[in-house]
Design a protein around this motif. Structure first.
Motif, mmCIF file in Angstrom:
data_model
loop_
_atom_site.group_PDB
_atom_site.id
_atom_site.type_symbol
_atom_site.label_atom_id
_atom_site.label_comp_id
_atom_site.label_asym_id
_atom_site.label_seq_id
_atom_site.Cartn_x
_atom_site.Cartn_y
_atom_site.Cartn_z
ATOM 1 N N ILE A 140 25.973 -7.210 -30.171
ATOM 2 C CA ILE A 140 27.669 -6.351 -28.609
ATOM 3 C C ILE A 140 28.520 -7.662 -28.353
ATOM 4 C CG2 ILE A 140 27.440 -5.945 -26.434
ATOM 5 C CD1 ILE A 140 25.290 -4.027 -26.862
ATOM 6 N N ILE A 141 27.235 -8.829 -28.269
ATOM 7 C CA ILE A 141 28.111 -10.230 -28.078
ATOM 8 C C ILE A 141 29.176 -10.541 -29.485
ATOM 9 C CG2 ILE A 141 27.639 -12.880 -27.931
ATOM 10 C CD1 ILE A 141 24.823 -11.811 -26.211
ATOM 11 N N VAL A 142 28.968 -10.052 -30.143
ATOM 12 C CA VAL A 142 29.631 -10.746 -31.891
ATOM 13 C C VAL A 142 30.690 -9.700 -31.155
ATOM 14 C CG1 VAL A 142 29.435 -10.604 -34.288
ATOM 15 C CG2 VAL A 142 27.604 -11.834 -32.644
ATOM 16 N N LEU A 143 30.448 -8.701 -31.418
ATOM 17 C CA LEU A 143 32.226 -7.818 -30.968
ATOM 18 C C LEU A 143 32.757 -7.753 -29.646
ATOM 19 C CD1 LEU A 143 30.146 -4.307 -31.562
ATOM 20 C CD2 LEU A 143 31.821 -5.612 -33.086
ATOM 21 N N VAL A 144 32.767 -8.451 -28.618
ATOM 22 C CA VAL A 144 32.935 -9.017 -27.514
ATOM 23 C C VAL A 144 33.631 -10.229 -27.754
ATOM 24 C CG1 VAL A 144 33.175 -9.519 -24.745
ATOM 25 C CG2 VAL A 144 32.123 -7.599 -26.087
ATOM 26 N N TRP A 145 32.757 -10.648 -28.450
ATOM 27 C CA TRP A 145 33.990 -12.046 -28.814
ATOM 28 C C TRP A 145 35.120 -12.742 -29.474
ATOM 29 C CZ3 TRP A 145 28.676 -16.157 -28.165
ATOM 30 C CH2 TRP A 145 28.538 -15.905 -26.300
ATOM 31 N N SER A 146 34.059 -11.211 -30.683
ATOM 32 C CA SER A 146 35.291 -11.288 -31.802
ATOM 33 C C SER A 146 36.653 -10.290 -31.358
ATOM 34 C CB SER A 146 34.911 -10.455 -32.848
ATOM 35 O OG SER A 146 33.987 -11.266 -33.080
ATOM 36 N N THR A 147 36.583 -9.369 -30.282
ATOM 37 C CA THR A 147 38.064 -9.427 -30.251
ATOM 38 C C THR A 147 38.526 -10.214 -29.199
ATOM 39 O OG1 THR A 147 36.157 -6.877 -29.890
ATOM 40 C CG2 THR A 147 38.169 -7.082 -27.743
ATOM 41 N N ASP A 148 37.758 -10.896 -28.235
ATOM 42 C CA ASP A 148 38.128 -11.670 -27.595
ATOM 43 C C ASP A 148 39.058 -12.729 -28.208
ATOM 44 O OD1 ASP A 148 37.754 -10.217 -25.231
ATOM 45 O OD2 ASP A 148 36.110 -12.136 -24.825
ATOM 46 N N SER A 149 38.793 -13.155 -29.705
ATOM 47 C CA SER A 149 39.312 -13.379 -29.955
ATOM 48 C C SER A 149 40.197 -13.405 -30.874
ATOM 49 C CB SER A 149 38.387 -14.743 -30.794
ATOM 50 O OG SER A 149 36.629 -15.243 -30.173
ATOM 51 N N GLY A 150 39.845 -12.197 -31.825
ATOM 52 C CA GLY A 150 40.959 -11.587 -31.947
ATOM 53 C C GLY A 150 42.552 -11.452 -31.537
ATOM 54 N N ALA A 151 42.498 -10.868 -30.589
ATOM 55 C CA ALA A 151 42.895 -10.448 -29.528
ATOM 56 C C ALA A 151 44.012 -11.013 -28.982
ATOM 57 C CB ALA A 151 42.974 -9.699 -27.971
ATOM 58 N N TYR A 152 43.452 -12.801 -28.342
ATOM 59 C CA TYR A 152 44.295 -14.420 -28.226
ATOM 60 C C TYR A 152 44.295 -14.367 -29.526
ATOM 61 C CZ TYR A 152 45.374 -18.964 -26.882
ATOM 62 O OH TYR A 152 45.471 -20.124 -26.968
ATOM 63 N N ILE A 184 35.861 -5.274 -35.421
ATOM 64 C CA ILE A 184 35.171 -4.628 -37.228
ATOM 65 C C ILE A 184 34.927 -5.749 -37.870
ATOM 66 C CG2 ILE A 184 36.588 -2.065 -38.193
ATOM 67 C CD1 ILE A 184 37.550 -1.731 -36.249
ATOM 68 N N LEU A 185 35.611 -6.880 -38.407
ATOM 69 C CA LEU A 185 35.705 -6.894 -39.683
ATOM 70 C C LEU A 185 34.614 -7.507 -39.750
ATOM 71 C CD1 LEU A 185 36.835 -8.058 -42.364
ATOM 72 C CD2 LEU A 185 37.593 -9.695 -41.185
ATOM 73 N N ILE A 186 34.438 -8.222 -38.118
ATOM 74 C CA ILE A 186 33.296 -8.995 -38.269
ATOM 75 C C ILE A 186 31.941 -8.431 -37.822
ATOM 76 C CG2 ILE A 186 31.933 -11.263 -36.760
ATOM 77 C CD1 ILE A 186 34.448 -12.550 -36.560
ATOM 78 N N GLY A 187 31.910 -7.608 -37.365
ATOM 79 C CA GLY A 187 30.948 -6.285 -37.194
ATOM 80 C C GLY A 187 30.848 -5.499 -38.427
ATOM 81 N N LEU A 205 31.761 3.943 -35.385
ATOM 82 C CA LEU A 205 32.320 4.855 -33.379
ATOM 83 C C LEU A 205 31.814 3.685 -32.947
ATOM 84 C CD1 LEU A 205 33.883 7.130 -32.280
ATOM 85 C CD2 LEU A 205 30.918 7.628 -32.288
ATOM 86 N N PHE A 206 30.957 2.948 -33.042
ATOM 87 C CA PHE A 206 30.253 1.788 -31.802
ATOM 88 C C PHE A 206 30.941 0.771 -32.529
ATOM 89 C CE2 PHE A 206 27.716 -1.450 -30.576
ATOM 90 C CZ PHE A 206 26.721 -1.069 -29.759
ATOM 91 N N MET A 207 31.288 0.451 -33.178
ATOM 92 C CA MET A 207 32.333 -1.206 -32.939
ATOM 93 C C MET A 207 33.516 -0.846 -32.061
ATOM 94 S SD MET A 207 31.445 -2.724 -36.626
ATOM 95 C CE MET A 207 31.725 -1.280 -37.318
ATOM 96 N N VAL A 208 34.308 0.254 -32.265
ATOM 97 C CA VAL A 208 35.797 0.928 -31.807
ATOM 98 C C VAL A 208 34.667 1.058 -30.165
ATOM 99 C CG1 VAL A 208 36.903 2.307 -31.313
ATOM 100 C CG2 VAL A 208 36.493 1.473 -33.915
ATOM 101 N N SER A 211 34.759 -2.537 -28.299
ATOM 102 C CA SER A 211 36.080 -3.157 -28.696
ATOM 103 C C SER A 211 36.770 -2.873 -27.679
ATOM 104 C CB SER A 211 36.152 -3.354 -29.623
ATOM 105 O OG SER A 211 37.554 -3.875 -29.788
ATOM 106 N N LEU A 212 37.328 -1.223 -27.293
ATOM 107 C CA LEU A 212 38.470 -0.769 -26.303
ATOM 108 C C LEU A 212 37.822 -1.253 -25.199
ATOM 109 C CD1 LEU A 212 39.546 2.030 -28.683
ATOM 110 C CD2 LEU A 212 40.193 0.118 -28.084
ATOM 111 N N THR A 213 36.144 -0.597 -25.094
ATOM 112 C CA THR A 213 35.482 -1.057 -22.965
ATOM 113 C C THR A 213 35.540 -2.166 -22.849
ATOM 114 O OG1 THR A 213 33.070 -0.927 -24.458
ATOM 115 C CG2 THR A 213 34.642 1.624 -23.592
ATOM 116 N N GLY A 214 35.235 -3.412 -23.258
ATOM 117 C CA GLY A 214 35.574 -4.392 -23.594
ATOM 118 C C GLY A 214 37.071 -5.090 -23.292
#
Length: 263
Positions: A140-152, A184-187, A205-208, A211-214
């Motif tokens: 979960i932490i990897v997905l949230v942090w990856s989302t933050d970095s990717g979005a930035y 999704i890639l890193i996950g 589905l979990f990864m999506v 990421s979206l709810t984060g």
């Protein structure tokens, strides 16, 4: 920037270490972080921590947060949710008894804030103590942090269309898509070495969802800060703001993935 990096490295290392250690040290960390986060929310609303509303808010939050093995409610023959609902009724009655010295608006804020923080950190602990809890939490932490970095980075490189300018003017649709794509890639790489679910469809589905709810959790906190006209939720973490600024996505994700049956 130097201060931000130092805080991030030291704080991140300590946080991850206590996740690995688990047991009481991790539980204590969650209680401390949740208490600070609740204090930050009360401060946004200009409710003093040692006021009636502040103390009630903390008690409400702790009821939802603290695990049964630390504080048992068997002696009053009530489940935690039942006690919480009973206290809501009492709290609303107090708005009348105090002749609105403690207002309905403050009561509503205290209830909502305690649910937001209490359940968020509660399910963080719940996930850690599952049989595969360590692997799940890190996923979960990897997905949230990856989302933050990717979005930035995607937002800076390709961002043109605003995602929600009234709430967070800098966020873009392109950044949001980039964040989910990187998650999704890193996950996917993560689960190649540490499988979490038996089904690839469930994993995807979990990864999506995470990421979206984060991202939604980040927007919720942005909306709170904008409404109460504050830049950061607090100043506990030099260069990073407050606890809510760092954990807004995680504590929003946890109850949702629990309710969706992923745990």
């Amino acid at each position: 920037m130097k201060q931000r990096i130092i805080t991030g490295v030291i704080g991140g290392a300590a946080f991850l270490t206590l996740i690995v250690v688990g047991d009481f040290p991790f539980t204590l960390l969650m209680i401390v972080l949740a208490t600070i986060a609740m204090w930050e929310l009360l401060r946004m609303k200009q409710i003093r921590s040692l006021s009636f509303g502040g103390i009630v808010g903390m008690i409400f939050m702790w009821i939802l947060l603290i695990p049964e093995f630390i504080v048992s409610l068997d002696w009053i023959h009530l489940q935690r949710l039942e006690l919480f609902l009973l206290l809501i009724v009492v709290l609303l009655a107090l708005t009348v008894i105090t002749k609105n010295a403690f207002t309905f608006d403050e009561a509503g804020f205290v209830i909502l804030a305690s649910v937001y923080v209490g359940l968020g950190f509660h399910y963080f602990m719940y996930a850690r103590f599952l049989d595969n809890g360590l692997a799940m939490i890190f996923f979960i932490i990897v997905l949230v942090w990856s989302t933050d970095s990717g979005a930035y980075f995607a937002g800076r490189a390709f961002g043109k269309r605003k995602l929600w300018p009234e709430i967070s003017p800098k966020k873009t649709i392109e950044g949001s898509i980039g964040g989910t794509g990187l998650a999704i890639l890193i996950g996917s790489v993560y689960v190649m070495f540490i499988p979490i679910f038996t089904s690839w469809l469930t994993t995807a589905l979990f990864m999506v969802v995470v990421s979206l709810t984060g991202q939604l959790g980040d927007l919720v906190e942005s909306a709170l800060k904008r409404h109460y006209a504050v830049k950061d939720s607090g100043h506990v973490l030099p260069g990073h703001g407050g606890i809510l600024d760092r954990f807004d996505s995680l504590i929003f994700v946890m109850p949702i993935i629990y309710l969706l049956g992923f745990f």
